[in-house]
Design a protein around this motif. Structure first.
Motif, short mmCIF file in Angstrom:
data_model
loop_
_atom_site.label_atom_id
_atom_site.label_comp_id
_atom_site.label_asym_id
_atom_site.label_seq_id
_atom_site.Cartn_x
_atom_site.Cartn_y
_atom_site.Cartn_z
N UNK A 350 0.83 -1.20 0.00
CA UNK A 350 0.00 0.00 0.00
C UNK A 350 0.88 1.26 0.00
N UNK A 351 2.10 1.13 0.48
CA UNK A 351 2.96 2.29 0.61
C UNK A 351 3.80 2.59 -0.62
N UNK A 352 3.71 1.75 -1.66
CA UNK A 352 4.48 2.03 -2.88
C UNK A 352 3.53 2.27 -4.04
N UNK A 353 4.09 2.69 -5.17
CA UNK A 353 3.30 3.00 -6.35
C UNK A 353 3.24 1.79 -7.27
N UNK A 354 2.10 1.64 -7.96
CA UNK A 354 1.94 0.52 -8.89
C UNK A 354 3.06 0.47 -9.92
N UNK A 355 3.53 1.64 -10.34
CA UNK A 355 4.55 1.68 -11.39
C UNK A 355 5.87 1.06 -10.93
#
Length: 808
Positions: A350-355
């Motif tokens: 949840x704390x990182x970006x999908x990219x």
């Protein structure tokens, strides 16, 4: 205070009478001037003595008066004495301060002209003067203050009025407090009676002593019906025991509690979920008297929570990844599969970006698909996700736009297609190996001498499907244990001469070729760049584009090694299990061909050679059938591995029953192809995620007959075709396609039937998640003797329950 006043009153009266009498006596004695000097002297002495007594009495009276006034002055309430004309005789400091007039202007004035000011005396004062020794009180408003006026009169023994005592008690604050308390009580009662929660009190024995009217709306009872009961009498038996245990521990500690959830019975019998909070009731002496609390009806909330939890569980139970992101790629929601399959915790992902998960090679594709998503509202594409450990997961993304909370979001379902990709690669490799095998077999048939055969084999391996290099070497029993290069084809470029491979136990003998000769078994190197055993020739291999290699021993009839077939591929992990099996068969055929060429002149061994060839052909036939079965499973990725697992379980059941080894082998082979007929069923039906139609079911039900039709012309030493035909028959005759029952069904098919059901129920299917092995065992236990042979069921249960069997 009245006793003191009375005592002072009598002493004052006595003093006054004494003074009056003395004054009369003095006056009489002054008129009797004829008395003799002696008499006068005696009278004077007596008078002086009496005056001394009077002075002592006066001082005592004055001291008593001062003490009495001092006592009155410490009283905060106004106090005054008045005569029958209502003139003030005495007052304390509190009265003087309230009146705001000096003492000398107060004494002798009617009190109602000073304080409290009025036209006439207070009614209680008039009443007290009429009623001897009777105190009278009333409330009097003086300005903004309220006083309690109390008055009583003092009379002499003859009933004549001496004076009245008047006390004015300021009760303004207490009246206001009482009014505020009354208002607070009214507001509290209104709150209790109108709140949506149920308020109650219980004594130290948990018996209700107060119940608010809200109990009727929550549980259907009138308050009077609940009073005298305990909370546990309104609960189901099991719940009452649970809550009573909790309540007992709380009471023992005499502590507050909040938000204890419990289930109560409504008067009409349905269940009501409540949330209870309470504080202990302690009396002024510190004694525990019970609890005062509140119950909130959370039935609807619990239903909503249960529904949300069920939805979350459904999403979390999905094997596919489900996630929601905003247009910046920030995660809004993740199901369990999303973070688990990628090696993260939920909070980490949840704390990182999908990219961050996207791999560089798919960046442009993703940009294009995102534009399509914004324009069309949906998009489907394949990409890769990078896991926490650095590994890459191929996924198929199905995304669509949704709106939630006033903003547009992207809902995506990502399916892990690793197995599908691996199956595609495996199929490609298998096709390449099959093509190579075909070419090798053709060369075996047409070869007239050994050198020609070996060279033809190497060329076929390289030319068919692009192997990088192939060579055959023969074992030399010299001092250096060298290997003689007999034939090679492909990109050698001096590699074989430079590497100086040996089969000795030294650094140059630890590669796949040397190990294969020493062990007599196939040896693999799936990643030349990272295999330390290939260090001596790693750089040379990588320069020539070799990424993986396999060495297959060429065996004599006595299983001694006379040579090796070594093959190089340009992909890492190029050799799948299926391809290895086919290459091993090819090496076996090659060895057989070499041996055949060696012994072609010995015509008396022709029968033996033919028999060996027949065995090899049988093996080829079995492997070919297995390859066909694997291809069928590749059409339905959700049931991939199903036939192999059924075959393994059926083999174990057959051994548990005690069937002969040869018969067990036949069951295993039949198990690997029992769903062969599904090759005639459309793939979209096999992988359909929803409920199938009757027509689709009828198409699926023809697969036993279709499989039988494919296999019936093959002359197996076992009734393989009949096993496949009958594996959906049931013990009571309710199966298909023939409706056979009992012993009409061959024992091999009865075994396959149970193994097939157990694997199918426990494993995942397109239309449902796997139910687990316990559900499968429950099914065969429940229908033992109905659908399934009891002997087979008992053997299967023994395997799982007692022998620790599990699917691989």
């Amino acid at each position: 205070m009245s006793d003191t006043v009375e005592k002072l009153r009598y002493e004052l009266q006595a003093a006054r009478r004494t003074i009056d009498e003395l004054q009369d006596q003095l006056e009489n004695r002054e008129t009797t001037h004829r008395l003799t000097t002696l008499e006068l002297e005696e009278s004077r002495s007596a008078l002086l003595f009496m005056l001394e007594d009077l002075e002592a009495g006066r001082k005592k009276i004055e001291q008593a008066h001062q003490e009495w006034m001092a006592a009155l002055d410490v009283v905060n309430d106004p106090i005054f004495l008045h005569d029958k004309e209502f003139r003030i005789l005495r007052c304390n400091k509190a009265y003087q301060q309230r009146a705001g007039v000096p003492f000398e202007q107060i004494i002798g004035q009617p009190y109602y002209a000073i304080f409290p000011k009025a036209d006439t005396p207070l009614p209680c004062c008039l009443h007290a003067m009429e009623k001897v020794e009777e105190e009278k009180e009333e409330e009097v408003a003086i300005g903004e203050a309220i006083y309690r006026s109390r008055s009583f009169s003092v009379h002499d023994k003859q009933g004549a009025h001496l004076y009245s005592v008047h006390i004015l008690e300021d009760i303004t604050e207490s009246k206001r407090a009482a009014e505020a308390l009354s208002g607070s009580e009214t507001r509290f009662r209104n709150l209790v009676e109108t709140t949506s929660d149920w308020i109650w009190e219980v004594d130290e024995n948990a018996v209700y002593t107060y119940v608010s009217p809200r109990v009727h709306a929550i549980l259907g009872y009138e308050p009077a019906e609940v009073l005298g009961k305990t909370p546990f009498e309104l609960m189901p038996a099991e719940e009452a025991k649970r809550v009573a245990d909790i309540f007992g521990s709380i009471v023992a500690a005499k502590k507050s509690f909040t938000n204890i959830e419990n289930t109560n019975l409504h008067k009409d019998g349905h269940l009501v979920a409540l949330e209870t909070s309470a504080v202990p009731v302690i009396d002024p002496e510190g004694k525990f008297c019970g609890y005062r609390g509140i119950d909130r009806d959370i039935t609807e909330r619990k239903r909503a929570e249960d529904e949300l939890q069920l939805r979350a569980q459904l999403l979390d139970s999905a094997s596919d990844t489900i996630f929601v992101v905003d247009f910046n790629g920030n995660f809004v929601y993740l199901n369990e599969a999303a973070w688990k399959t990628r090696g993260y915790t939920r909070d980490e992902l949840m704390g990182i970006n999908l990219h961050v998960l996207d791999t560089p090679k798919y960046e442009k594709l993703i940009e294009s698909k995102m534009r399509h998503l914004k324009e069309k509202g949906w998009s489907i594409f394949e990409t890769e996700h990078r896991c926490k450990d650095g590994s890459v997961m191929p996924v198929e993304i199905s995304a669509r736009l949704i709106e939630a909370g006033g903003r547009k979001l992207v809902l995506s379902v990502a399916r892990d297609i690793t197995e599908r990709k691996q199956a595609e690669i495996a199929l490609n490799h298998a096709n390449r190996a099959l093509a190579t095998l075909g070419a090798v077999n053709r060369n075996l048939v047409h070869a007239t001498n050994e050198d020609e055969l070996l060279q033809a084999i190497c060329q076929a391996i390289v030319r068919q499907r692009g192997y990088r290099l192939a060579w055959v070497g023969y074992v030399q029993h010299d001092e250096n244990k060298s290997i003689k290069i007999m034939a090679h084809a492909g990109h050698d470029e001096g590699y074989l001469d430079a590497t100086q491979i040996t089969w000795a136990e030294n650094e140059r003998g630890k590669g796949p070729t040397g190990r294969a000769i020493r062990s007599g078994a196939t040896q693999l190197c799936q990643d030349i760049a990272n295999d330390p055993l290939n260090l001596p020739w790693r750089d040379a291999a990588l320069q020539r584009g070799y990424a993986a290699s396999i060495a297959l021993p060429l065996l004599n009839r006595d299983n001694t090694v006379f040579g090796t077939l070594t093959v190089y591929a340009e992909e890492v992990n190029a050799f799948s299990p299926g391809e290895i099996s086919l290459l091993e068969e090819m090496a076996g055929d090659l060895a057989f061909g070499v041996r055949t060429l060696h012994t072609r002149q010995q015509r008396d061994n022709a029968l033996v050679k033919n028999q060996e060839q027949l065995v090899q052909l049988h093996k080829s036939l079995e492997d070919t059938v297995r390859a066909m079965a694997a291809i069928v499973e590749m059409r339905d990725p959700y049931t991939a591995g199903h036939q192999a697992r059924v075959a393994d379980l059926a083999t174990a059941i057959a051994k548990q029953i005690g069937l002969p080894e040869e018969q067990v082998h036949g069951i295993h082979l039949a198990g690997t192809v029992h769903d062969l007929g599904k090759i005639n069923v459309p793939a979209e039906i096999l992988s359909k995620p929803g409920k199938i139609t009757d027509i689709e079911r009828s198409l699926i039900k023809i697969h036993p007959q279709a499989g039988y039709d494919i296999l019936k012309g093959i002359d197996f030493p076992w009734p393989i075709a009949q096993m496949v035909l009958q594996h959906h028959e049931r013990f009571d005759g309710s199966g298909y396609p023939q409706g056979l029952k009992g012993d009409q069904i061959i024992i091999e098919a009865r075994i396959l039937c149970v193994a097939d059901v157990v694997e199918a129920i426990s494993a995942h299917r397109p239309y449902r998640a796997g139910l687990g092995i316990e559900a499968a065992l429950e099914e065969i236990t429940k229908n033992c003797g109905v659908f399934y042979d009891p002997q087979v069921v008992d053997a299967c249960l023994t395997l799982f329950r007692e022998r620790g069997y599990s699917f691989k």
